[in-house]
Design a protein around this motif. Structure first.
Motif, PDB file in Angstrom:
ATOM      1  N   THR A  49       0.803  -1.223   0.000  1.00  0.00           N
ATOM      2  CA  THR A  49       0.000   0.000   0.000  1.00  0.00           C
ATOM      3  C   THR A  49       0.832   1.267   0.000  1.00  0.00           C
ATOM      4  OG1 THR A  49      -0.106  -0.003   2.403  1.00  0.00           O
ATOM      5  CG2 THR A  49      -1.933  -1.074   1.223  1.00  0.00           C
ATOM      6  N   HIS A  50       2.132   1.129   0.090  1.00  0.00           N
ATOM      7  CA  HIS A  50       3.064   2.274   0.138  1.00  0.00           C
ATOM      8  C   HIS A  50       2.910   3.108   1.415  1.00  0.00           C
ATOM      9  CE1 HIS A  50       3.399   2.374  -4.557  1.00  0.00           C
ATOM     10  NE2 HIS A  50       3.779   1.229  -4.037  1.00  0.00           N
ATOM     11  N   THR A  51       2.320   2.533   2.446  1.00  0.00           N
ATOM     12  CA  THR A  51       2.141   3.312   3.668  1.00  0.00           C
ATOM     13  C   THR A  51       3.470   3.639   4.331  1.00  0.00           C
ATOM     14  OG1 THR A  51       1.730   1.280   4.902  1.00  0.00           O
ATOM     15  CG2 THR A  51      -0.181   2.546   4.192  1.00  0.00           C
ATOM     16  N   LYS A  81     -16.430   1.046   1.848  1.00  0.00           N
ATOM     17  CA  LYS A  81     -16.447   0.577   0.468  1.00  0.00           C
ATOM     18  C   LYS A  81     -15.521  -0.616   0.336  1.00  0.00           C
ATOM     19  CE  LYS A  81     -15.536   4.985  -0.871  1.00  0.00           C
ATOM     20  NZ  LYS A  81     -15.520   6.228  -1.496  1.00  0.00           N
ATOM     21  N   TYR A  82     -14.840  -0.934   1.356  1.00  0.00           N
ATOM     22  CA  TYR A  82     -13.809  -1.950   1.403  1.00  0.00           C
ATOM     23  C   TYR A  82     -12.893  -1.867   0.193  1.00  0.00           C
ATOM     24  CZ  TYR A  82     -11.236  -6.209   2.201  1.00  0.00           C
ATOM     25  OH  TYR A  82     -10.235  -7.098   2.429  1.00  0.00           O
ATOM     26  N   GLY A  83     -11.696  -1.594   0.491  1.00  0.00           N
ATOM     27  CA  GLY A  83     -10.708  -1.511  -0.572  1.00  0.00           C
ATOM     28  C   GLY A  83      -9.377  -1.121   0.015  1.00  0.00           C
ATOM     29  N   TRP A  84      -8.463  -0.902  -0.856  1.00  0.00           N
ATOM     30  CA  TRP A  84      -7.117  -0.590  -0.424  1.00  0.00           C
ATOM     31  C   TRP A  84      -7.028   0.768   0.237  1.00  0.00           C
ATOM     32  CZ3 TRP A  84      -5.094  -4.899   0.087  1.00  0.00           C
ATOM     33  CH2 TRP A  84      -5.212  -5.895  -0.862  1.00  0.00           C
ATOM     34  N   LYS A  85      -7.895   1.701  -0.117  1.00  0.00           N
ATOM     35  CA  LYS A  85      -7.834   3.040   0.471  1.00  0.00           C
ATOM     36  C   LYS A  85      -8.013   2.984   1.987  1.00  0.00           C
ATOM     37  CE  LYS A  85      -9.271   5.790  -3.440  1.00  0.00           C
ATOM     38  NZ  LYS A  85     -10.212   6.787  -3.943  1.00  0.00           N
ATOM     39  N   PHE A  86      -9.029   2.266   2.431  1.00  0.00           N
ATOM     40  CA  PHE A  86      -9.269   2.191   3.870  1.00  0.00           C
ATOM     41  C   PHE A  86      -8.098   1.526   4.581  1.00  0.00           C
ATOM     42  CE2 PHE A  86     -11.139   0.616   7.802  1.00  0.00           C
ATOM     43  CZ  PHE A  86     -11.768   1.770   8.247  1.00  0.00           C
ATOM     44  N   TYR A  87      -7.567   0.501   3.973  1.00  0.00           N
ATOM     45  CA  TYR A  87      -6.403  -0.183   4.528  1.00  0.00           C
ATOM     46  C   TYR A  87      -5.213   0.769   4.602  1.00  0.00           C
ATOM     47  CZ  TYR A  87      -2.774  -3.747   5.068  1.00  0.00           C
ATOM     48  OH  TYR A  87      -1.721  -4.481   5.518  1.00  0.00           O
ATOM     49  N   TYR A  88      -5.012   1.543   3.555  1.00  0.00           N
ATOM     50  CA  TYR A  88      -3.932   2.527   3.504  1.00  0.00           C
ATOM     51  C   TYR A  88      -4.068   3.544   4.641  1.00  0.00           C
ATOM     52  CZ  TYR A  88      -1.568   6.790   1.869  1.00  0.00           C
ATOM     53  OH  TYR A  88      -0.814   7.931   1.788  1.00  0.00           O
ATOM     54  N   GLU A 137     -13.026  -5.189  10.039  1.00  0.00           N
ATOM     55  CA  GLU A 137     -11.986  -6.202  10.219  1.00  0.00           C
ATOM     56  C   GLU A 137     -10.602  -5.622   9.915  1.00  0.00           C
ATOM     57  OE1 GLU A 137     -10.575 -10.560   8.522  1.00  0.00           O
ATOM     58  OE2 GLU A 137     -12.068  -9.412   7.414  1.00  0.00           O
ATOM     59  N   THR A 138     -10.495  -4.874   8.832  1.00  0.00           N
ATOM     60  CA  THR A 138      -9.227  -4.243   8.466  1.00  0.00           C
ATOM     61  C   THR A 138      -8.725  -3.346   9.584  1.00  0.00           C
ATOM     62  OG1 THR A 138      -9.713  -4.313   6.104  1.00  0.00           O
ATOM     63  CG2 THR A 138      -8.152  -2.649   6.821  1.00  0.00           C
ATOM     64  N   LEU A 139      -9.616  -2.540  10.127  1.00  0.00           N
ATOM     65  CA  LEU A 139      -9.222  -1.630  11.205  1.00  0.00           C
ATOM     66  C   LEU A 139      -8.844  -2.399  12.465  1.00  0.00           C
ATOM     67  CD1 LEU A 139      -8.789   1.285  11.965  1.00  0.00           C
ATOM     68  CD2 LEU A 139     -11.218   1.444  12.552  1.00  0.00           C
ATOM     69  N   CYS A 140      -9.552  -3.457  12.768  1.00  0.00           N
ATOM     70  CA  CYS A 140      -9.216  -4.279  13.935  1.00  0.00           C
ATOM     71  C   CYS A 140      -7.802  -4.843  13.814  1.00  0.00           C
ATOM     72  CB  CYS A 140     -10.207  -5.427  14.101  1.00  0.00           C
ATOM     73  SG  CYS A 140     -11.827  -4.926  14.686  1.00  0.00           S
ATOM     74  N   VAL A 141      -7.464  -5.335  12.649  1.00  0.00           N
ATOM     75  CA  VAL A 141      -6.129  -5.899  12.425  1.00  0.00           C
ATOM     76  C   VAL A 141      -5.062  -4.819  12.631  1.00  0.00           C
ATOM     77  CG1 VAL A 141      -4.588  -6.872  10.667  1.00  0.00           C
ATOM     78  CG2 VAL A 141      -6.907  -7.757  10.930  1.00  0.00           C
ATOM     79  N   GLU A 142      -5.309  -3.623  12.130  1.00  0.00           N
ATOM     80  CA  GLU A 142      -4.336  -2.539  12.281  1.00  0.00           C
ATOM     81  C   GLU A 142      -4.208  -2.087  13.728  1.00  0.00           C
ATOM     82  OE1 GLU A 142      -2.115  -1.526  10.088  1.00  0.00           O
ATOM     83  OE2 GLU A 142      -2.992  -3.070   8.834  1.00  0.00           O
ATOM     84  N   LEU A 143      -5.308  -2.059  14.443  1.00  0.00           N
ATOM     85  CA  LEU A 143      -5.280  -1.571  15.825  1.00  0.00           C
ATOM     86  C   LEU A 143      -4.729  -2.585  16.822  1.00  0.00           C
ATOM     87  CD1 LEU A 143      -8.665   0.354  16.046  1.00  0.00           C
ATOM     88  CD2 LEU A 143      -6.364   1.331  16.233  1.00  0.00           C
ATOM     89  N   ALA A 144      -4.781  -3.839  16.516  1.00  0.00           N
ATOM     90  CA  ALA A 144      -4.380  -4.881  17.467  1.00  0.00           C
ATOM     91  C   ALA A 144      -2.862  -5.033  17.526  1.00  0.00           C
ATOM     92  CB  ALA A 144      -5.050  -6.198  17.097  1.00  0.00           C
ATOM     93  N   THR A 145      -2.180  -3.972  17.903  1.00  0.00           N
ATOM     94  CA  THR A 145      -0.716  -4.004  17.932  1.00  0.00           C
ATOM     95  C   THR A 145      -0.150  -4.259  19.325  1.00  0.00           C
ATOM     96  OG1 THR A 145      -0.633  -1.601  18.158  1.00  0.00           O
ATOM     97  CG2 THR A 145      -0.459  -2.518  15.920  1.00  0.00           C
TER      98      THR A 145
END
Length: 168
Positions: A49-51, A81-88, A137-145
């Motif tokens: 994602t180039h983050t 909308k589920y996609g790479w943008k939200f993940y980014y 789900e995407t946000l949960c994965v990112e937050l669970a650090t």
């Protein structure tokens, strides 16, 4: 590197822009400002994602909070909308939250609560893709650090299963 070369190299994420920006950040400020809240990847499955790249670019500026606030505003306004943008957005903001930026941490949890509440009160599944659930789900994965975050998320998901039969 000229501004035109910078813009051309930016979506590739190869690092030349980071090196140029570290050397002379003010030359590229307007370009970084213009593109920092966009996800310009072609295929994140093979290119990522180039983050990390954007995290490094924004880090070249002493006043990086203005760039981050722009990303936060875009993230908070983002509709599922589920996609790479939200993940980014989620991944990039998590980097800054992990740096101790409290306003970013609050924004991530604000979006988490927004998505969680919408899921909790949802009465039926949508036709086709369930973008709301996937973004959550995407946000949960990112937050669970760390363990405390993980425990909070696991507790909320357990409550979601117990209180809404849609997720059985």
């Amino acid at each position: 590197m000229t501004k035109k070369e910078f813009v051309y190299a930016l979506p590739r994420g190869l690092g030349r822009c980071v090196l140029a920006c570290r050397k002379d950040p003010e030359t590229y400020r307007d370009i970084v400002w213009k593109y920092c809240d966009r996800c310009d990847i072609f295929d994140a499955q093979c290119n990522g994602t180039h983050t990390w790249y954007w995290y490094q670019l924004i880090g070249c500026y002493d006043d990086k909070e203005v760039f981050i606030q722009k990303i936060v505003d875009t993230f908070l306004a983002y509709k599922p909308k589920y996609g790479w943008k939200f993940y980014y957005y989620g991944q990039l903001l998590t980097y800054f939250a992990d740096d101790g930026m409290d306003f970013v941490e609050k924004a991530l949890w604000q979006k988490y609560e927004e998505l969680y509440t919408a899921l909790l009160h949802r009465k039926r599944a949508p036709r086709g893709m369930f973008h709301l659930r996937n973004d959550f789900e995407t946000l949960c994965v990112e937050l669970a650090t760390d363990f405390d975050r993980y425990l909070r998320i696991a507790t909320d998901i357990g409550r979601l299963y117990l209180e809404n039969s849609l997720y059985d």
